[in-house]
Design an enzyme around this catalytic site. Structure first.
Site, PDB file in Angstrom:
ATOM      1  N   ASP A 186      59.104 -30.176  77.035  1.00  0.00           N
ATOM      2  CA  ASP A 186      58.503 -30.953  75.951  1.00  0.00           C
ATOM      3  C   ASP A 186      57.871 -32.214  76.518  1.00  0.00           C
ATOM      4  OD1 ASP A 186      57.821 -32.434  73.723  1.00  0.00           O
ATOM      5  OD2 ASP A 186      59.655 -31.987  72.626  1.00  0.00           O
ATOM      6  N   HIS A 191      57.929 -39.528  73.896  1.00  0.00           N
ATOM      7  CA  HIS A 191      59.186 -39.686  74.613  1.00  0.00           C
ATOM      8  C   HIS A 191      59.023 -40.285  76.008  1.00  0.00           C
ATOM      9  CE1 HIS A 191      60.659 -37.247  71.350  1.00  0.00           C
ATOM     10  NE2 HIS A 191      59.807 -36.296  71.664  1.00  0.00           N
ATOM     11  N   ILE A 207      61.281 -42.724  72.287  1.00  0.00           N
ATOM     12  CA  ILE A 207      62.563 -42.269  71.760  1.00  0.00           C
ATOM     13  C   ILE A 207      63.009 -40.996  72.483  1.00  0.00           C
ATOM     14  CG2 ILE A 207      62.100 -43.282  69.508  1.00  0.00           C
ATOM     15  CD1 ILE A 207      61.486 -40.460  68.463  1.00  0.00           C
ATOM     16  N   GLY A 210      64.693 -35.022  70.063  1.00  0.00           N
ATOM     17  CA  GLY A 210      65.759 -34.574  69.176  1.00  0.00           C
ATOM     18  C   GLY A 210      66.622 -33.499  69.816  1.00  0.00           C
TER      19      GLY A 210
END
Length: 291
Positions: A186, A191, A207, A210
């Protein structure tokens, strides 16, 4: 953003996905495994056989490959709402599968509202043809409603017991964790790129993915409920409720419900912040032999 209401039930053509021993170790490092988890991060330690974290299933059977079936969607409006997995047998340290993903449902919340999409993926062992893993991803397309799709029904959530958790595990999230996890596939700049996180997404800093948070919680559940035996954790479901920031401490609270089932929640806390709920509606299934 225009969602095709006829996408429900559509499936991708089978796609081959393969991984190596290095890939499964890199994933384990990406979700926080380290020197205390040598069976997941090394292949040549004396007396230790390499194993694979069960949550690697979300990489093997990536349901998001079905997103293009929805039509012209704005990926910047996409939020990962929930994730589940079912591991039919222990994951091999290397292998190849044939993955098929399907748009299982699309809920239309009306003009100006959201679209809620359920995607399902199945991975079959390319040699034996046997089912290896199944995953289900819920994604929310902000502002994607009003395309003429079904209104849907209220999602049923299990009830947590009114008692303190039976177990709790805290894990620090290193500042470079998202940079490591992204190497498993990803590469969303949310991120990794401070400019993108600030200017495009409204966060002060990049961040955590998830699914990285999901993997951290999976490690805590594996240790607490299965004594670290990867063969015993077979199902895991959770909803994403708030972001985790690199540098936070992640705490997973676990309620044992039976010999084969537990509920969990995860909370993140920064150096100068109160704990916030980041994973909710968590449920995990274990083999009876793990009790």
């Amino acid at each position: 953003m225009v969602i095709d209401a006829a996408a429900i039930g559509r499936s991708t053509a089978p796609q081959r996905f393969s991984w190596t021993s290095r890939d499964s170790m890199l994933y384990s490092l990406g979700v926080g495994a380290g020197a205390s988890d040598l069976s997941f991060v090394t292949e040549n330690s004396h007396g230790i056989v390499q194993r694979v974290l069960p949550t690697y299933a979300v990489i093997i059977a990536d349901a998001s490959v079905a997103l293009p079936l929805l039509g012209d969607i704005d990926m910047s409006k996409l939020v990962h709402g929930a994730q589940s997995m079912h591991v039919h047998r222990p994951l091999p340290v290397e292998g190849a599968v044939e993955v098929t993903a399907r748009v299982d449902s699309v809920v239309d919340k009306g003009p100006g509202g959201n679209a809620i999409v359920e995607l399902v993926a199945r991975a079959l062992d390319i040699v034996t043809g046997e089912m290896l893993v199944e995953t289900r991803s819920t994604v929310v397309l902000r502002g994607g409603g009003g395309f003429g799709g079904p209104a849907g029904a209220r999602t049923h959530r299990h009830q947590f017991p009114e008692r303190q958790a039976d177990a709790e595990a805290s894990q620090p999230v290193p500042a470079n964790q998202a940079l490591l996890y992204r190497l498993s596939g990803d590469r969303n700049p949310l991120h990794s790129d401070p400019w993108f996180a600030r200017e495009r997404a409204g966060f002060s800093t990049p961040i955590l993915h998830g699914l990285c948070t999901y993997g951290f919680a999976g490690r805590a559940l594996l240790a607490e409920l299965c004594d670290g035996d990867d063969a015993d954790l077979v199902e895991m479901t959770a909803s994403f409720t708030a972001p985790v920031f690199p540098g936070d401490t992640l705490t997973t609270r676990i309620w044992r419900m039976s010999a084969t089932e537990a509920f969990f929640r995860a909370y993140a806390r920064g150096a100068e912040s109160e704990p916030r709920l980041v994973l909710d509606h968590g449920r995990v299934g274990v083999r009876a032999t793990a009790a």
